[in-house]
Design an enzyme around this catalytic site. Structure first.
Site, PDB file in Angstrom:
ATOM      1  N   HIS A  43       0.834  -1.204   0.000  1.00 53.77           N
ATOM      2  CA  HIS A  43       0.000   0.000   0.000  1.00 53.77           C
ATOM      3  C   HIS A  43       0.869   1.255   0.000  1.00 53.77           C
ATOM      4  CE1 HIS A  43      -2.803   2.899   2.140  1.00 53.77           C
ATOM      5  NE2 HIS A  43      -3.530   2.495   1.111  1.00 53.77           N
ATOM      6  N   HIS A  85      -0.948  10.395  -3.083  1.00 51.23           N
ATOM      7  CA  HIS A  85      -2.251   9.980  -2.581  1.00 51.23           C
ATOM      8  C   HIS A  85      -3.264  11.103  -2.678  1.00 51.23           C
ATOM      9  CE1 HIS A  85      -5.277   9.375   0.673  1.00 51.23           C
ATOM     10  NE2 HIS A  85      -5.270   8.141   0.200  1.00 51.23           N
TER      11      HIS A  85
HETATM   12  O1  G3P Z   1      -6.738   1.687  -2.918  1.00 52.60           O
HETATM   13  C1  G3P Z   1      -6.994   0.942  -1.779  1.00 52.60           C
HETATM   14  C2  G3P Z   1      -6.714   1.826  -0.625  1.00 52.60           C
HETATM   15  O2  G3P Z   1      -5.463   2.357  -0.864  1.00 52.60           O
HETATM   16  C3  G3P Z   1      -7.734   2.916  -0.537  1.00 52.60           C
HETATM   17  O3  G3P Z   1      -7.375   3.864   0.374  1.00 52.60           O
HETATM   18  O4  G3P Z   1      -7.036   6.244   0.687  1.00 52.60           O
HETATM   19  O5  G3P Z   1      -5.136   4.689   0.944  1.00 52.60           O
HETATM   20  O6  G3P Z   1      -6.023   5.203  -1.307  1.00 52.60           O
HETATM   21  P1  G3P Z   1      -6.336   5.047   0.148  1.00 52.60           P
HETATM   22 CA    CA Z   2      -5.041   3.684  -2.841  1.00 56.72          CA
END
Ligand code: G3P
Ligand code: CA
Length: 340
Positions: A43, A85
């Site tokens: 992530h 992000h």
């Molecule tokens: O894309 C899956 C997850 O990353 C969604 O949350 O806000 O970290 O992009 P975010």
């Molecule tokens: Ca994401």
């Protein structure tokens, strides 16, 4: 999810057709789709250790056993996809310390960011973005690497992935998320078109290529589903968001479902039925976000991951991919050995 919505979801999802998705075959003991070993999705890279969305964070994620690296994407003023992000820059770069950009600070114009005063990526050329350095946005995480890394482009992430393999020798999968595609469209950008153009340039436009394209915006997911044979993933942050996505014509118009861990279980701790319903339609479910330093209450993060996997999760988004890899490995019959 109550029984009625579970049944509605099951019926609708069962009518879906699927395209090929990247597969990792394995002798997996939990009810994942097709018995495949679940994906470890880094992530924002190994974002728990290094500033998120930097080449260094993606590289570390690969070394730590990730199958996929996840770049969130926004666009620069000159139309380049970069890895951030947020559409704003203050939390993950040193832009606020740059006197030459002081006059660029402004109020957001869109509803989602109403009242936010910041520096926005779409006001900066790529050359200007290149002068910035990445920062660790989480206060509880190490700032030792602040100031070292540039903001990468999506193209650079694709090149990095192509130049490496996973720890077991497979292709690295890239899992881009288009952030705020409708806002970018209002600025004159076709994010989806640019994502697909770059993927095609790198030979990653065919079904089976190690790519998932994701978004929280149902209309964008629908549109992308009609523009590419690559798997497109619908992200949903709660059951209302999933219901909204399901209410659009042609639902489910996605090839994968990305849900928050909170959607897996009901208040009694039983399965909500989301994974089962999605699997009944042949659609894998990837779950976010697992953070070693932000467990869900008192439960160790390994237990939370393991519970999701035992329910049938097909992938885990993790800030510390080494932990997710370890949990997957410990559930794998006849565990493999890492190359030393
Ligand atoms: O894309 C899956 C997850 O990353 C969604 O949350 O806000 O970290 O992009 P975010
Ligand atoms: Ca994401």
């Amino acid at each position: 999810m109550n029984l009625r919505s579970s049944l509605v979801l099951t019926a609708a999802l069962t009518a879906a057709s699927c395209v090929a998705v990247p597969e990792i075959k394995g002798d997996w003991p939990a009810p994942s789709l097709g018995g495949r070993q679940p994906l470890v999705i880094a992530h924002r890279g190994a974002s728990g250790e290094l500033p998120e969305h930097t080449l260094a964070a993606y590289e570390r994620a690969i070394v730590h056993g990730a199958d996929c690296i996840e770049p969130d994407l926004v666009m620069t003023k000159d139309g380049v996809l970069i890895d951030r992000h947020d559409i704003y820059l203050s939390t993950t770069t040193d832009v606020a310390d740059r006197p030459e950009f002081a006059s660029r600070k402004r109020l957001a114009t869109d509803k989602d960011h109403e009242g936010r005063e910041d520096w926005f990526a779409s006001d900066f050329t790529l050359a200007e973005i290149r002068t910035l350095r990445a920062r660790q946005p989480f206060d509880t995480r190490s700032k030792s690497f602040d100031g070292l890394y540039e903001v990468p482009t999506f193209e650079e992430v694709l090149d990095l992935a192509a130049s490496r393999t996973t720890i077991t020798g497979s292709k690295i999968c890239v899992y881009p998320e288009a952030k705020a595609p409708s806002l970018h469209a209002s600025l004159g950008f076709d994010m989806g078109g640019e994502i697909l153009r770059l993927l095609k340039n790198k030979g990653l436009d065919k079904p089976g290529a190690p790519v998932f394209i994701q978004s929280f915006e149902p209309d964008f997911v629908r549109e992308m589903n009609s523009r590419t044979k690559l798997p497109v993933v619908m992200l949903a942050g709660d059951m209302n968001a999933l219901s909204e996505a399901m209410s659009k014509p042609g639902a489910p118009y996605w090839d994968g479902l990305g849900v928050t861990h909170r959607m897996l279980f009901n208040e009694a701790g039983e399965s909500s039925g989301v994974i089962e319903a999605s699997h009944a339609a042949g659609i894998p479910v990837h779950v976010w976000t697992y953070r070693d330093d932000a467990p869900f209450g008192s439960e160790p993060i390994e237990d939370s991951m393991s519970k999701a996997l035992k329910l049938g999760a097909d992938g885990l988004f993790a800030d510390f991919p080494a932990t997710a890899r370890r949990v997957v490995r410990e559930m794998t019959p006849g565990r493999f050995s890492d190359p030393s």
